[in-house]
Design a protein around this motif. Sequence first.
Motif, mmCIF file in Angstrom:
data_model
loop_
_atom_site.group_PDB
_atom_site.id
_atom_site.type_symbol
_atom_site.label_atom_id
_atom_site.label_comp_id
_atom_site.label_asym_id
_atom_site.label_seq_id
_atom_site.Cartn_x
_atom_site.Cartn_y
_atom_site.Cartn_z
ATOM 1 N N GLY A 169 0.812 -1.206 0.000
ATOM 2 C CA GLY A 169 0.000 0.000 0.000
ATOM 3 C C GLY A 169 0.841 1.250 0.000
ATOM 4 O O GLY A 169 2.072 1.200 -0.141
ATOM 5 N N VAL A 170 0.155 2.366 0.177
ATOM 6 C CA VAL A 170 0.789 3.677 0.184
ATOM 7 C C VAL A 170 0.221 4.464 1.358
ATOM 8 O O VAL A 170 -1.000 4.508 1.547
ATOM 9 N N ASP A 171 1.094 5.046 2.146
ATOM 10 C CA ASP A 171 0.686 5.930 3.232
ATOM 11 C C ASP A 171 1.075 7.350 2.841
ATOM 12 O O ASP A 171 2.265 7.630 2.631
ATOM 13 N N LEU A 172 0.081 8.235 2.712
ATOM 14 C CA LEU A 172 0.374 9.637 2.418
ATOM 15 C C LEU A 172 0.893 10.324 3.664
ATOM 16 O O LEU A 172 0.394 10.088 4.770
ATOM 17 N N LEU A 173 1.905 11.132 3.479
ATOM 18 C CA LEU A 173 2.536 11.881 4.558
ATOM 19 C C LEU A 173 2.320 13.371 4.292
ATOM 20 O O LEU A 173 1.985 13.756 3.169
ATOM 21 N N PRO A 174 2.538 14.230 5.275
ATOM 22 C CA PRO A 174 2.397 15.670 5.029
ATOM 23 C C PRO A 174 3.271 16.150 3.863
ATOM 24 O O PRO A 174 2.885 17.046 3.129
ATOM 25 N N CYS A 175 4.455 15.546 3.728
ATOM 26 C CA CYS A 175 5.379 15.923 2.653
ATOM 27 C C CYS A 175 5.828 14.675 1.904
ATOM 28 O O CYS A 175 6.985 14.282 1.991
ATOM 29 N N GLY A 176 4.936 14.035 1.195
ATOM 30 C CA GLY A 176 5.311 12.874 0.400
ATOM 31 C C GLY A 176 4.490 11.650 0.731
ATOM 32 O O GLY A 176 3.348 11.747 1.177
ATOM 33 N N LYS A 177 5.116 10.494 0.527
ATOM 34 C CA LYS A 177 4.414 9.227 0.755
ATOM 35 C C LYS A 177 5.412 8.127 1.069
ATOM 36 O O LYS A 177 6.604 8.239 0.782
ATOM 37 N N THR A 178 4.891 7.061 1.656
ATOM 38 C CA THR A 178 5.645 5.829 1.860
ATOM 39 C C THR A 178 4.911 4.728 1.122
ATOM 40 O O THR A 178 3.728 4.483 1.373
ATOM 41 N N THR A 179 5.596 4.097 0.194
ATOM 42 C CA THR A 179 5.060 2.925 -0.497
ATOM 43 C C THR A 179 5.696 1.713 0.160
ATOM 44 O O THR A 179 6.908 1.695 0.391
ATOM 45 N N TRP A 180 4.883 0.701 0.493
ATOM 46 C CA TRP A 180 5.379 -0.413 1.289
ATOM 47 C C TRP A 180 4.804 -1.733 0.799
ATOM 48 O O TRP A 180 3.790 -1.759 0.107
ATOM 49 N N PHE A 181 5.494 -2.805 1.177
ATOM 50 C CA PHE A 181 4.946 -4.150 0.990
ATOM 51 C C PHE A 181 5.309 -4.987 2.214
ATOM 52 O O PHE A 181 6.271 -4.694 2.916
ATOM 53 N N GLU A 182 4.497 -6.016 2.445
ATOM 54 C CA GLU A 182 4.740 -6.949 3.545
ATOM 55 C C GLU A 182 4.664 -8.368 3.008
ATOM 56 O O GLU A 182 3.864 -8.678 2.122
ATOM 57 N N MET A 183 5.537 -9.209 3.573
ATOM 58 C CA MET A 183 5.544 -10.633 3.219
ATOM 59 C C MET A 183 5.585 -11.461 4.484
ATOM 60 O O MET A 183 6.236 -11.080 5.457
ATOM 61 N N ARG A 184 4.902 -12.600 4.430
ATOM 62 C CA ARG A 184 4.908 -13.513 5.555
ATOM 63 C C ARG A 184 6.257 -14.221 5.659
ATOM 64 O O ARG A 184 6.906 -14.492 4.661
ATOM 65 N N VAL A 185 6.624 -14.531 6.901
ATOM 66 C CA VAL A 185 7.879 -15.223 7.183
ATOM 67 C C VAL A 185 7.549 -16.461 8.005
ATOM 68 O O VAL A 185 6.831 -16.361 9.004
ATOM 69 N N ALA A 186 8.075 -17.590 7.586
ATOM 70 C CA ALA A 186 7.911 -18.807 8.378
ATOM 71 C C ALA A 186 8.874 -18.735 9.562
ATOM 72 O O ALA A 186 10.081 -18.640 9.371
ATOM 73 N N GLU A 187 8.332 -18.721 10.757
ATOM 74 C CA GLU A 187 9.156 -18.669 11.968
ATOM 75 C C GLU A 187 9.656 -20.062 12.303
ATOM 76 O O GLU A 187 8.921 -21.037 12.174
ATOM 77 N N ASN A 188 10.902 -20.156 12.739
ATOM 78 C CA ASN A 188 11.478 -21.459 13.111
ATOM 79 C C ASN A 188 11.061 -21.857 14.506
ATOM 80 O O ASN A 188 10.947 -21.131 15.388
#
Length: 167
Positions: free
Chosen positions: A148-167
Motif C-alpha cells: 500500500g501507500v501511506d500519504l505523509l504531510p510531505c510525500g508518501k511511503t510505499t510499502w509491501f509486507e511478506m509472511r515469514v515462516a518462523e522457526n
Amino acid sequence: MAGLEGMEQPQQRTGTAAVRGAPSVEDDLALRALDLFGNPACEEVRLPSRPESAGTARRMAEFVVVRDWGLGLQLAEHTVLLVSELVGNAVRHTGARTFGLRMLRRRGWIRVEVRDPSRGLPCLMPVGELDTSGRGLMLVDQLSQRWGVDLLPCGKTTWFEMRVAEN
C-alpha cells in the motif's frame, strides 16, 4: 563499485551487523553500502535518487534478509525484486533528490518501505502481454501478501509486507 560510483558519499556509519560465515563479493559490496548509508533494518537510510541506487538498495535488502535476519533465499529473492520495483518507481516518477529505504521485521512478517517527497500515488494498471513496462506494481501485488501507500504531510511511503515462516 557497481551501484555506488558517482554517488554522494555520506558520513561513515557504524553498527553494521557481523557477517555469518565467509563473506562473498556481493557481501562486501553490501557491507560497503551499509557502512556508507546505514542499515535500513535499524533506521531509514537515504539514498540518492539515481538509477544506480536500485543496485545499492537490492544489495542492502538481500544482506538484511539473509545475513542479519537469517531468512530463506527465496524470500530474499522476492524482497530484492520488489525493492527494485519500488525504488525504480521512486527514482523514475518523483523527481526527488533522495528517497528513503526502511526494513522492519516482526513476528511472522517483514515490511519494506520506500519513502519519497512526491504525493503522486502509484497505480496498479492492467499490463498486456507485449507491454515493455508497467509490470512493477503487478509484481508487488502478486509476490507480497499486502502492499500500500501511506500519504505523509510531505510525500508518501510505499510499502509491501511478506509472511515469514518462523522457526
